[in-house]
Design a protein around this motif. Structure first.
Motif, PDB file in Angstrom:
ATOM      1  N   THR B   4      37.805  46.437  47.948  1.00 15.42           N
ATOM      2  CA  THR B   4      37.700  45.067  47.427  1.00 15.42           C
ATOM      3  C   THR B   4      36.801  44.213  48.319  1.00 15.42           C
ATOM      4  O   THR B   4      36.739  44.410  49.541  1.00 15.42           O
ATOM      5  CB  THR B   4      39.091  44.380  47.363  1.00 15.42           C
ATOM      6  N   ILE B   5      36.121  43.278  47.690  1.00 12.54           N
ATOM      7  CA  ILE B   5      35.425  42.223  48.431  1.00 12.54           C
ATOM      8  C   ILE B   5      35.995  40.923  47.877  1.00 12.54           C
ATOM      9  O   ILE B   5      35.645  40.495  46.777  1.00 12.54           O
ATOM     10  CB  ILE B   5      33.898  42.303  48.233  1.00 12.54           C
ATOM     11  N   ASP B   6      36.962  40.375  48.614  1.00 12.64           N
ATOM     12  CA  ASP B   6      37.757  39.261  48.082  1.00 12.64           C
ATOM     13  C   ASP B   6      37.639  38.059  49.014  1.00 12.64           C
ATOM     14  O   ASP B   6      38.217  38.039  50.095  1.00 12.64           O
ATOM     15  CB  ASP B   6      39.220  39.712  47.968  1.00 12.64           C
ATOM     16  N   ALA B   7      36.866  37.072  48.574  1.00  9.08           N
ATOM     17  CA  ALA B   7      36.719  35.845  49.360  1.00  9.08           C
ATOM     18  C   ALA B   7      37.461  34.694  48.678  1.00  9.08           C
ATOM     19  O   ALA B   7      37.190  33.528  48.961  1.00  9.08           O
ATOM     20  CB  ALA B   7      35.233  35.510  49.509  1.00  9.08           C
ATOM     21  N   SER B   9      37.237  33.850  45.571  1.00 11.46           N
ATOM     22  CA  SER B   9      36.367  33.154  44.614  1.00 11.46           C
ATOM     23  C   SER B   9      37.044  33.004  43.250  1.00 11.46           C
ATOM     24  O   SER B   9      38.005  33.716  42.942  1.00 11.46           O
ATOM     25  CB  SER B   9      35.064  33.929  44.409  1.00 11.46           C
ATOM     26  N   ARG B  12      36.139  36.730  39.517  1.00 11.96           N
ATOM     27  CA  ARG B  12      36.719  37.950  40.086  1.00 11.96           C
ATOM     28  C   ARG B  12      36.502  39.101  39.113  1.00 11.96           C
ATOM     29  O   ARG B  12      36.968  39.071  37.980  1.00 11.96           O
ATOM     30  CB  ARG B  12      38.211  37.732  40.365  1.00 11.96           C
ATOM     31  N   ARG B  35      28.471  44.480  47.096  1.00 16.13           N
ATOM     32  CA  ARG B  35      27.992  43.645  48.220  1.00 16.13           C
ATOM     33  C   ARG B  35      27.042  42.564  47.711  1.00 16.13           C
ATOM     34  O   ARG B  35      27.111  41.403  48.129  1.00 16.13           O
ATOM     35  CB  ARG B  35      27.275  44.511  49.252  1.00 16.13           C
ATOM     36  N   GLY B  38      28.962  39.913  46.033  1.00 18.30           N
ATOM     37  CA  GLY B  38      29.693  39.125  47.026  1.00 18.30           C
ATOM     38  C   GLY B  38      28.830  38.020  47.608  1.00 18.30           C
ATOM     39  O   GLY B  38      29.306  36.911  47.887  1.00 18.30           O
ATOM     40  N   ASP B  43      33.695  37.882  43.551  1.00 14.62           N
ATOM     41  CA  ASP B  43      34.545  38.881  44.203  1.00 14.62           C
ATOM     42  C   ASP B  43      34.633  40.125  43.332  1.00 14.62           C
ATOM     43  O   ASP B  43      34.610  40.033  42.101  1.00 14.62           O
ATOM     44  CB  ASP B  43      35.955  38.315  44.423  1.00 14.62           C
ATOM     45  N   THR B  44      34.774  41.257  43.982  1.00 17.62           N
ATOM     46  CA  THR B  44      34.804  42.515  43.217  1.00 17.62           C
ATOM     47  C   THR B  44      35.949  43.408  43.682  1.00 17.62           C
ATOM     48  O   THR B  44      36.305  43.429  44.867  1.00 17.62           O
ATOM     49  CB  THR B  44      33.469  43.277  43.384  1.00 17.62           C
ATOM     50  N   PHE B  45      36.485  44.167  42.745  1.00 18.78           N
ATOM     51  CA  PHE B  45      37.649  45.023  42.994  1.00 18.78           C
ATOM     52  C   PHE B  45      37.410  46.373  42.339  1.00 18.78           C
ATOM     53  O   PHE B  45      37.279  46.468  41.124  1.00 18.78           O
ATOM     54  CB  PHE B  45      38.905  44.360  42.417  1.00 18.78           C
TER      55      PHE B  45
END
Lengths: 128, 207
Positions: B4-7, B9, B12, B35, B38, B43-45
Motif C-alpha cells: 500500500t501507498i497510503d498518505a 488521501s 484511494r 509510486r 502517490g 493512494d493505492t492498495f
C-alpha cells in the motif's frame, strides 16, 4: 477492372495499379499483375506484423528484428525464445493475424527459422 | 498481505493485479505506477489475491468467485474510492466501485496461452499433451499450469470468464505508446509507459 487502350499506353483503372508496360498488355495479364502486387503487399504486411510480434515478445529493438532474414534462426537460437515465449508468440499470432493454430501445426520446422515461421503464417492466413 | 501507498488521501485506488503468469511480468509496472500515482496525491492498495504471493491460502481451492469476494473485502478494508484492474484482474473486479480497466482480457484467452505453454513444455520433455486433452483434465481435476495450480472449479470459471460487468473506463495498450509488458518473455519495465499510464489514470480518477 477496366483497361483503356490509349495508343501505345495501356491504363489500368480500378483496384489494380496503373500498368505501363507497352501495347501487348491484355486484360488477363493486367489482372495477374494486379493480383501478384496485392499478394506481395499482403505478404509485406504479414511480414511486418510478424516482426512486430517477435519484437514485442522478445523485447528486441526494431532494427534487430528488421535485420532478420529467412534464414535467421529462432527456436533454439534466440535464448529469449523459450517454451513460455513460444506459447505467447503463437497466441499473439492467433490474435493479431486472426488465425487458429492447432497442436499439430506446432513443430520444429515452423519455429526453426524466421522464413519458416513467415511461410507458416502465410499459409494459415491464405487458408483462412 | 497488501502493498500500500497510503498518505490518507481522499482518492484511494484498489488495484487488482494481472493474474497467474502475467502477474509476474506486470508486477514492476504495477508498483512503479503506484509510486507515480502517490506523487500526484492518489493512494493505492495492491492486495495479494488469496493463494498468491504471500497469502497462506492454498491456490488450488481458489476460484474467480472467491477472488472477487476477496477484492470486495479489500475495497471495504481500505475504504477505496476507485478500482483499477490490470489484464485478467478485470475478471475479479468489484462491480460496485467506479473502475478503470487496463487492457482487459478474457479467461479463455489466458487459459489458451497457459495450456499451450504446458503442451510445448511437455513436447520438449518427449511427452504429448494436446490442448484439448489438457482442457478436459483441467475441467475434471484441475491442472498445474506454469507452476500455478488451478482447481477444477477455477479452470471451469476461467473458460467462460469475461470482465465483470461494471461502469468502467477502459485504457487500451495502444494508448500507452508501445507494446504490453505482459507479452515479454522476461519481466521488464518501461518508464515511458508508466508515465503515460499514471497520467491517464489520474485524469480518469480525478474526472
Amino acid at each position: 477492372m477496366a483497361i483503356r487502350n490509349d495508343g501505345n499506353r495501356n491504363q489500368v483503372q480500378g483496384r489494380g495499379a496503373v500498368a505501363d508496360r507497352g501495347p501487348a498488355m491484355t486484360e488477363e495479364s493486367a489482372d495477374k499483375i494486379g493480383e501478384s502486387k496485392a499478394m506481395a503487399q499482403n505478404r509485406h504486411t504479414l511480414d511486418m506484423q510478424l516482426r512486430a510480434i517477435l519484437s514485442d515478445i522478445l523485447n528486441l529493438d526494431a532494427d534487430r528484428v528488421a535485420s532478420f532474414t529467412n534464414e535467421t534462426g529462432l527456436f533454439g537460437h534466440l535464448p529469449e525464445l523459450d517454451s513460455m515465449a513460444v506459447a505467447g508468440l503463437l497466441t499473439e499470432m492467433e490474435d493479431r493475424l486472426d488465425i487458429l493454430i492447432e497442436d499439430d501445426d506446432v513443430d520444429g520446422e515452423m519455429l526453426e527459422t524466421y522464413g519458416g515461421l513467415l511461410a507458416f503464417a502465410e499459409a494459415k492466413v491464405v487458408g483462412n | 498481505m497488501a502493498l500500500t501507498i497510503d498518505a490518507g488521501s481522499e482518492l484511494r485506488l484498489l488495484i487488482l493485479p494481472a493474474l497467474f503468469d502475467e502477474a509476474n511480468r506486470m508486477r514492476r509496472m504495477t508498483v512503479d505506477t503506484m509510486r507515480a500515482l502517490g506523487s500526484v496525491g492518489i493512494d493505492t492498495f495492491l492486495p495479494d489475491l488469496p493463494g498468491c504471493n504471500e497469502s497462506l491460502a492454498p491456490l488450488k481451492t481458489q476460484t474467480l468467485s472467491s477472488w472477487q469476494e476477496a477484492a470486495g473485502r479489500a475495497a471495504q478494508t481500505f475504504g477505496v474510492t476507485h478500482a483499477l484492474t490490470i489484464r485478467g484482474g478485470a475478471l475479479v473486479g468489484p462491480a460496485e466501485i467506479p473502475c478503470i480497466r487496463y487492457a482487459p482480457v478474457t479467461g479463455a484467452k489466458m487459459l489458451r496461452a497457459m495450456l499451450r505453454a504446458r503442451s510445448i513444455q511437455a513436447r520438449e520433455a518427449g511427452r504429448e499433451e494436446s490442448l484439448a486433452g489438457l482442457a478436459e483434465t483441467g475441467r475434471k481435476e484441475g491442472l498445474d499450469l506454469s507452476g500455478w495450480t488451478l482447481g477444477a472449479e477455477m479452470f471451469r470459471q476461467m473458460e467462460d470468464a469475461v470482465p465483470v460487468p461494471a461502469a468502467c473506463t477502459t485504457i487500451e495498450q495502444t494508448e500507452l505508446g508501445s507494446s504490453g509488458l505482459w507479452l515479454r518473455a522476461e519481466p521488464g519495465e518501461d518508464a515511458d509507459q508508466v508515465r503515460t499510464f499514471a497520467r491517464l489514470l489520474a485524469a480518469a480518477i480525478k474526472a
